[in-house]
Design a protein around this motif. Structure first.
Motif, PDB file in Angstrom:
ATOM      1  N   LYS A  11      -1.819  48.487  21.301  1.00 16.60           N
ATOM      2  CA  LYS A  11      -0.431  48.535  20.788  1.00 16.60           C
ATOM      3  C   LYS A  11      -0.128  47.307  19.914  1.00 16.60           C
ATOM      4  O   LYS A  11      -1.026  46.775  19.281  1.00 16.60           O
ATOM      5  CB  LYS A  11       0.561  48.658  21.951  1.00 16.60           C
ATOM      6  N   HIS A  94       1.137  59.334  19.415  1.00 18.06           N
ATOM      7  CA  HIS A  94       1.404  58.614  20.663  1.00 18.06           C
ATOM      8  C   HIS A  94       2.905  58.734  20.972  1.00 18.06           C
ATOM      9  O   HIS A  94       3.738  58.757  20.068  1.00 18.06           O
ATOM     10  CB  HIS A  94       1.006  57.148  20.520  1.00 18.06           C
ATOM     11  N   SER A  95       3.247  58.771  22.248  1.00 18.14           N
ATOM     12  CA  SER A  95       4.654  59.012  22.612  1.00 18.14           C
ATOM     13  C   SER A  95       5.576  57.932  22.067  1.00 18.14           C
ATOM     14  O   SER A  95       6.742  58.190  21.784  1.00 18.14           O
ATOM     15  CB  SER A  95       4.805  59.140  24.123  1.00 18.14           C
ATOM     16  N   GLU A  96       5.052  56.702  21.904  1.00 18.58           N
ATOM     17  CA  GLU A  96       5.912  55.659  21.334  1.00 18.58           C
ATOM     18  C   GLU A  96       6.236  55.980  19.874  1.00 18.58           C
ATOM     19  O   GLU A  96       7.330  55.695  19.391  1.00 18.58           O
ATOM     20  CB  GLU A  96       5.242  54.280  21.502  1.00 18.58           C
ATOM     21  N   CYS A 125      -2.083  62.803  21.037  1.00 21.04           N
ATOM     22  CA  CYS A 125      -1.363  62.633  22.311  1.00 21.04           C
ATOM     23  C   CYS A 125      -0.268  63.677  22.478  1.00 21.04           C
ATOM     24  O   CYS A 125       0.463  63.986  21.525  1.00 21.04           O
ATOM     25  CB  CYS A 125      -0.713  61.255  22.353  1.00 21.04           C
ATOM     26  N   GLU A 166      -0.571  62.409  28.030  1.00 14.59           N
ATOM     27  CA  GLU A 166       0.084  61.181  28.468  1.00 14.59           C
ATOM     28  C   GLU A 166       1.532  61.480  28.853  1.00 14.59           C
ATOM     29  O   GLU A 166       2.410  61.508  27.976  1.00 14.59           O
ATOM     30  CB  GLU A 166       0.062  60.146  27.343  1.00 14.59           C
ATOM     31  N   ILE A 171       3.734  56.075  31.189  1.00 13.16           N
ATOM     32  CA  ILE A 171       3.181  55.105  30.232  1.00 13.16           C
ATOM     33  C   ILE A 171       3.855  53.748  30.395  1.00 13.16           C
ATOM     34  O   ILE A 171       5.067  53.618  30.216  1.00 13.16           O
ATOM     35  CB  ILE A 171       3.340  55.608  28.783  1.00 13.16           C
ATOM     36  N   GLY A 210      -3.712  59.676  30.104  1.00 16.55           N
ATOM     37  CA  GLY A 210      -3.172  58.342  29.861  1.00 16.55           C
ATOM     38  C   GLY A 210      -1.851  58.156  30.569  1.00 16.55           C
ATOM     39  O   GLY A 210      -1.023  59.079  30.622  1.00 16.55           O
ATOM     40  N   GLY A 211      -1.656  56.976  31.131  1.00 20.86           N
ATOM     41  CA  GLY A 211      -0.409  56.682  31.840  1.00 20.86           C
ATOM     42  C   GLY A 211      -0.712  55.844  33.059  1.00 20.86           C
ATOM     43  O   GLY A 211      -1.057  56.382  34.107  1.00 20.86           O
ATOM     44  N   SER A 212      -0.642  54.496  32.881  1.00 22.84           N
ATOM     45  CA  SER A 212      -0.855  53.555  33.991  1.00 22.84           C
ATOM     46  C   SER A 212      -2.210  53.724  34.675  1.00 22.84           C
ATOM     47  O   SER A 212      -2.314  53.578  35.904  1.00 22.84           O
ATOM     48  CB  SER A 212       0.294  53.662  35.005  1.00 22.84           C
ATOM     49  N   GLY A 233      -3.514  51.776  28.144  1.00 26.28           N
ATOM     50  CA  GLY A 233      -2.695  50.772  27.471  1.00 26.28           C
ATOM     51  C   GLY A 233      -2.866  49.423  28.133  1.00 26.28           C
ATOM     52  O   GLY A 233      -3.834  48.693  27.897  1.00 26.28           O
TER      53      GLY A 233
END
Ligand code: PEP
Length: 250
Positions: A11, A94-96, A125, A166, A171, A210-212, A233
């Motif tokens: 990121k 990506h979700s962001e 994603c 994700e 996330i 994806g996610g923690s 991440g």
């Protein structure tokens, strides 16, 4: 057989010196194995990090790109520029980028086509928000993102794509999906690949979770039949934790 694939998304973190040191730490300890590994530093450090990953078992990924090939698009980066920097992969949708920067499925779809045309491997994603999950809409949201982001691809093109499931609520929150929750969505995605494309495509496409993801939860997640790797991440920012996740994939 799908080759497990672990990718680290750095990121908008790291200084130039930190990015180079992190890459050196990973490259020095990651030999060629059955696990595919990539790191995605900030775009301004791709060049410096590429000097470290060159000739190693660690591939280079960008975190985003623009769909046009070149021209008056101030601030944007094209697929061919990423190739020039030795990138093999690009994270898209990506979700962001979807939720903070307003990217739509149509935007992601244009980027996927441009990335594939240039020879980059897109990591696409998808994932639902907490409100969407709680409303029971996970399946329909993920299906809509799949159809919109991956529209118009041939079977051959789709086989080259990596999907990352994700869940947005997982996330950077420390809240990881349970292996059952993740596997349910991965299995739905695998079914979509079969119905929208065919069984060969469904068997070939890697679907990362994806996610923690952390070293201590990775093995159970990666042990699910339809989870073929992880997009990481926070835990990709420390050599030991990223290598711990790679080790859990073995
Ligand atoms: C991500 O940003 O893609 C991600 C999964 O982040 P984290 O591992 O920190 O949840």
């Amino acid at each position: 057989m799908r080759r497990p694939f672990i990718a680290g998304n750095w990121k908008m973190t790291q200084s130039r010196a930190e990015a180079v040191a992190l890459a050196q730490g990973i490259v020095s300890q990651q030999g060629k194995t059955e696990i595919e590994v990539a790191i995605a530093p900030p775009s301004v450090y791709l060049d410096a990090v590429s000097q470290v990953t060159k000739g190693s078992a660690v591939g280079l990924s960008a975190q985003n790109m623009y769909h046009e090939a070149n021209g008056a698009f101030t601030g944007e980066i094209s697929a061919s520029m990423l190739l020039d920097l030795s990138c093999k992969y690009v994270i898209l949708g990506h979700s962001e980028r979807r939720h903070i920067l307003g990217e739509t499925d149509a935007d992601v779809n244009r980027k996927v086509h441009a990335a594939l045309a240039a020879g980059l491997v897109p990591i696409v994603c998808v994932g639902e928000t907490l409100a969407e999950r709680e409303a029971g809409n996970t399946k329909s949201v993920v299906q809509q993102q799949f159809d919109g982001s991956l529209a118009g691809l041939s079977n051959e093109q789709m086989s080259d794509v990596v999907i990352a499931y994700e869940p947005v609520w997982a996330i950077g929150t420390g809240k990881v999906a349970t292996p059952d929750q993740a596997e349910e969505v991965h299995a739905d995605l695998r079914k979509l690949l079969e119905t929208r494309y065919n069984s060969n495509v469904a068997a070939a496409v890697r679907i990362q979770y994806g996610g923690s993801v952390k070293p201590d939860n990775a093995a159970e997640l990666l042990g699910q039949p339809n989870i073929d790797g992880a997009l990481v991440g926070g835990a990709s920012l420390k050599v030991d934790s990223f290598l711990g996740i790679i080790a859990a994939a073995k």
